[in-house]
Design a protein around this motif. Structure first.
Motif, PDB file in Angstrom:
ATOM      1  N   ALA A  49       0.834  -1.142   0.195  1.00 43.92           N
ATOM      2  CA  ALA A  49       0.055   0.099  -0.248  1.00 43.92           C
ATOM      3  C   ALA A  49       0.846   1.280   0.013  1.00 43.92           C
ATOM      4  O   ALA A  49       0.697   2.197  -0.857  1.00 43.92           O
ATOM      5  CB  ALA A  49      -0.790  -0.019   1.145  1.00 43.92           C
ATOM      6  N   TYR A  50       1.920   1.001   0.815  1.00 42.51           N
ATOM      7  CA  TYR A  50       2.961   2.323   0.688  1.00 42.51           C
ATOM      8  C   TYR A  50       3.550   2.485  -0.593  1.00 42.51           C
ATOM      9  O   TYR A  50       3.513   3.693  -0.999  1.00 42.51           O
ATOM     10  CB  TYR A  50       3.804   2.146   2.022  1.00 42.51           C
ATOM     11  CG  TYR A  50       5.060   3.358   1.900  1.00 42.51           C
ATOM     12  CD1 TYR A  50       4.721   4.493   2.584  1.00 42.51           C
ATOM     13  CD2 TYR A  50       6.051   3.034   1.336  1.00 42.51           C
ATOM     14  CE1 TYR A  50       5.490   5.483   2.644  1.00 42.51           C
ATOM     15  CE2 TYR A  50       7.054   4.106   1.308  1.00 42.51           C
ATOM     16  CZ  TYR A  50       6.845   5.199   2.069  1.00 42.51           C
ATOM     17  OH  TYR A  50       7.637   6.314   1.990  1.00 42.51           O
ATOM     18  N   GLU A  51       4.093   1.597  -1.051  1.00 42.63           N
ATOM     19  CA  GLU A  51       4.691   1.697  -2.566  1.00 42.63           C
ATOM     20  C   GLU A  51       3.588   2.224  -3.338  1.00 42.63           C
ATOM     21  O   GLU A  51       4.114   2.963  -4.571  1.00 42.63           O
ATOM     22  CB  GLU A  51       5.139  -0.113  -2.694  1.00 42.63           C
ATOM     23  CG  GLU A  51       6.598  -0.066  -2.007  1.00 42.63           C
ATOM     24  CD  GLU A  51       6.912  -1.420  -2.225  1.00 42.63           C
ATOM     25  OE1 GLU A  51       6.305  -2.147  -2.959  1.00 42.63           O
ATOM     26  OE2 GLU A  51       7.786  -1.762  -1.209  1.00 42.63           O
ATOM     27  N   LYS A  52       2.461   1.796  -3.415  1.00 38.06           N
ATOM     28  CA  LYS A  52       1.439   2.194  -4.290  1.00 38.06           C
ATOM     29  C   LYS A  52       1.417   3.785  -4.251  1.00 38.06           C
ATOM     30  O   LYS A  52       1.028   4.614  -5.048  1.00 38.06           O
ATOM     31  CB  LYS A  52       0.291   1.579  -3.961  1.00 38.06           C
ATOM     32  CG  LYS A  52      -1.042   1.672  -5.379  1.00 38.06           C
ATOM     33  CD  LYS A  52      -2.106   0.916  -4.860  1.00 38.06           C
ATOM     34  CE  LYS A  52      -3.253   1.181  -5.787  1.00 38.06           C
ATOM     35  NZ  LYS A  52      -4.452   0.401  -5.485  1.00 38.06           N
ATOM     36  N   VAL A  53       1.129   4.305  -2.774  1.00 38.07           N
ATOM     37  CA  VAL A  53       0.875   5.603  -2.722  1.00 38.07           C
ATOM     38  C   VAL A  53       2.267   6.474  -3.258  1.00 38.07           C
ATOM     39  O   VAL A  53       1.938   7.526  -3.995  1.00 38.07           O
ATOM     40  CB  VAL A  53       0.660   5.878  -1.366  1.00 38.07           C
ATOM     41  CG1 VAL A  53       1.124   7.499  -1.000  1.00 38.07           C
ATOM     42  CG2 VAL A  53      -0.516   5.538  -0.736  1.00 38.07           C
ATOM     43  N   GLU A  54       3.342   6.050  -2.972  1.00 37.00           N
ATOM     44  CA  GLU A  54       4.708   6.539  -3.402  1.00 37.00           C
ATOM     45  C   GLU A  54       4.778   6.697  -4.916  1.00 37.00           C
ATOM     46  O   GLU A  54       5.236   7.517  -5.419  1.00 37.00           O
ATOM     47  CB  GLU A  54       5.897   5.727  -2.938  1.00 37.00           C
ATOM     48  CG  GLU A  54       6.174   5.909  -1.330  1.00 37.00           C
ATOM     49  CD  GLU A  54       6.331   7.457  -1.087  1.00 37.00           C
ATOM     50  OE1 GLU A  54       7.296   7.914  -1.657  1.00 37.00           O
ATOM     51  OE2 GLU A  54       5.731   8.265  -0.512  1.00 37.00           O
ATOM     52  N   GLN A  55       4.234   5.623  -5.633  1.00 38.09           N
ATOM     53  CA  GLN A  55       4.327   5.607  -6.870  1.00 38.09           C
ATOM     54  C   GLN A  55       3.475   6.665  -7.496  1.00 38.09           C
ATOM     55  O   GLN A  55       3.803   7.547  -8.598  1.00 38.09           O
ATOM     56  CB  GLN A  55       4.168   4.307  -7.624  1.00 38.09           C
ATOM     57  CG  GLN A  55       4.946   3.120  -7.441  1.00 38.09           C
ATOM     58  CD  GLN A  55       4.490   1.770  -8.027  1.00 38.09           C
ATOM     59  OE1 GLN A  55       3.440   1.530  -8.272  1.00 38.09           O
ATOM     60  NE2 GLN A  55       5.355   0.618  -7.915  1.00 38.09           N
ATOM     61  N   LYS A  56       2.297   6.802  -6.976  1.00 40.52           N
ATOM     62  CA  LYS A  56       1.269   7.837  -7.558  1.00 40.52           C
ATOM     63  C   LYS A  56       2.074   9.442  -7.289  1.00 40.52           C
ATOM     64  O   LYS A  56       1.786  10.162  -8.002  1.00 40.52           O
ATOM     65  CB  LYS A  56       0.005   7.882  -6.941  1.00 40.52           C
ATOM     66  CG  LYS A  56      -0.727   6.854  -7.140  1.00 40.52           C
ATOM     67  CD  LYS A  56      -1.989   6.682  -6.493  1.00 40.52           C
ATOM     68  CE  LYS A  56      -3.055   5.645  -6.703  1.00 40.52           C
ATOM     69  NZ  LYS A  56      -4.155   5.355  -6.071  1.00 40.52           N
ATOM     70  N   ASN A  57       2.560   9.441  -5.880  1.00 42.47           N
ATOM     71  CA  ASN A  57       3.119  10.706  -5.837  1.00 42.47           C
ATOM     72  C   ASN A  57       4.193  11.100  -6.488  1.00 42.47           C
ATOM     73  O   ASN A  57       4.452  12.266  -7.002  1.00 42.47           O
ATOM     74  CB  ASN A  57       3.798  10.639  -4.217  1.00 42.47           C
ATOM     75  CG  ASN A  57       2.600  10.850  -3.161  1.00 42.47           C
ATOM     76  OD1 ASN A  57       1.677  11.187  -3.857  1.00 42.47           O
ATOM     77  ND2 ASN A  57       3.133  10.170  -2.071  1.00 42.47           N
ATOM     78  N   VAL A  58       5.064   9.936  -7.133  1.00 48.47           N
ATOM     79  CA  VAL A  58       6.228  10.234  -8.293  1.00 48.47           C
ATOM     80  C   VAL A  58       5.850  10.643  -9.325  1.00 48.47           C
ATOM     81  O   VAL A  58       6.316  11.577 -10.056  1.00 48.47           O
ATOM     82  CB  VAL A  58       7.135   8.953  -8.191  1.00 48.47           C
ATOM     83  CG1 VAL A  58       8.098   9.078  -9.428  1.00 48.47           C
ATOM     84  CG2 VAL A  58       7.815   8.601  -6.874  1.00 48.47           C
ATOM     85  N   LYS A  59       4.642  10.317  -9.760  1.00 48.21           N
ATOM     86  CA  LYS A  59       4.076  10.655 -11.242  1.00 48.21           C
ATOM     87  C   LYS A  59       3.318  11.816 -11.088  1.00 48.21           C
ATOM     88  O   LYS A  59       3.412  12.704 -12.063  1.00 48.21           O
ATOM     89  CB  LYS A  59       3.094   9.446 -11.559  1.00 48.21           C
ATOM     90  CG  LYS A  59       3.340   8.139 -11.975  1.00 48.21           C
ATOM     91  CD  LYS A  59       2.249   7.220 -12.034  1.00 48.21           C
ATOM     92  CE  LYS A  59       2.762   5.733 -12.239  1.00 48.21           C
ATOM     93  NZ  LYS A  59       1.812   4.884 -12.684  1.00 48.21           N
ATOM     94  N   LYS A  60       3.094  12.310 -10.012  1.00 50.46           N
ATOM     95  CA  LYS A  60       2.540  13.550  -9.848  1.00 50.46           C
ATOM     96  C   LYS A  60       3.596  14.869  -9.772  1.00 50.46           C
ATOM     97  O   LYS A  60       3.434  16.027 -10.191  1.00 50.46           O
ATOM     98  CB  LYS A  60       1.763  13.734  -8.416  1.00 50.46           C
ATOM     99  CG  LYS A  60       0.656  13.131  -8.404  1.00 50.46           C
ATOM    100  CD  LYS A  60      -0.144  13.630  -7.300  1.00 50.46           C
ATOM    101  CE  LYS A  60      -1.594  12.424  -6.802  1.00 50.46           C
ATOM    102  NZ  LYS A  60      -2.074  12.940  -5.393  1.00 50.46           N
TER     103      LYS A  60
END
Length: 136
Positions: free
Chosen positions: A124-135
């Motif tokens: 779950a944390y890695e999923k959130v981090e991937q979204k933040n990197v894309k932003k």
């Protein structure tokens, strides 16, 4: 809590006891795994903890012997004096009991559940981090 201070204990007080408690909690199942394989003397069990990530010289031997005594008091292990002649002092031989076997099975099942929960949290944390990197 990571990066935080202990609750109401003041600066640094109690940290050693908390760590010691965690070490004791982890030493017991490690000792039971080794005794599940075969009976053993305390010294060989102490050395065998290297297999579980405890480094020689960094683990107080008294913790291991205290864990063995506590497990014997609650019926997880038994011990008896080694009757064979040895060049040094008499040594105790430890064996796992049926209760110890059951406790070990329960511990392993709990570890598997905990690992699954940790894996879920990390995913779950890695999923959130991937979204933040894309932003960015």
């Amino acid at each position: 809590m990571p990066g935080g201070r202990g609750r109401g204990r003041g600066r640094g007080q109690g940290r050693g006891r908390r760590r010691q408690g965690r070490v004791m909690s982890f030493i017991q199942p490690c000792l039971l795994v080794m005794l599940h394989q075969s009976e053993a003397h305390g010294y060989s069990l102490l050395n065998g903890l290297n297999e579980f990530g405890f480094r020689s010289g960094q683990l107080d031997p008294s913790l291991v012997y205290r864990a063995l005594r506590e497990m014997e008091e609650i019926g997880l292990v038994t011990s008896e004096w080694d009757e064979e002649d040895s060049l040094g002092p008499q040594r105790r031989v430890y064996n796992i009991t049926k209760e110890g076997e059951d406790y070990l099975v329960s511990w392993v099942e709990d570890l598997r559940r905990t690992r699954q929960e940790i894996d879920t949290l990390l995913a779950a944390y890695e999923k959130v981090e991937q979204k933040n990197v894309k932003k960015r």
